[in-house]
Scaffold this motif. Sequence first.
Motif: not given
Length: 139
Positions: A11-37
């Motif tokens: 998995l890759v976990v991404i801090a997205d400051a623009e959308d105020s979210e933390i997202v988890v996805a497969g390393v290929d970008g599949s199944n992105p899921t917002v876990i915190l917003s």
Amino acid sequence: DGLDLYRSKGLVVIADAEDSEIVVAGVDGSNPTVILSSSDGVQDPFGIAIDEVADKVYWTDAQSSGPHVKRANLDGTDIETVASDLVWPTHCKVYQDPNGDGWLLFSDSGDEWKDRYPSSYPDGGTPAGIRKVSTDLSN
């Protein structure tokens, strides 16, 4: 914004400051899921770190209402404050030392930080910006 890999789970976990979210996805970008917003208090996440041993995600947040470092379970539950009263926290990293102890290292920048934390060890041995990762985050 930051990202970290959860290697053992692919998995890759991404801090997205623009959308105020933390997202988890497969390393290929599949199944992105917002876990915190923003509804969880996330405003300006930047640094992100995964603790694979404890199955936790850590993030820095420079929000104007009180910059801090927090952690949560990988599904976004059980949010805890790790460090507060910061100036501009940016990067963070979890390190497992050879003894099996986990450490969270994070940066906090700004002239105010330099004044507040001169090159000393305020808690008797651990520099500001380093916390032992455990259930007792006062260490």
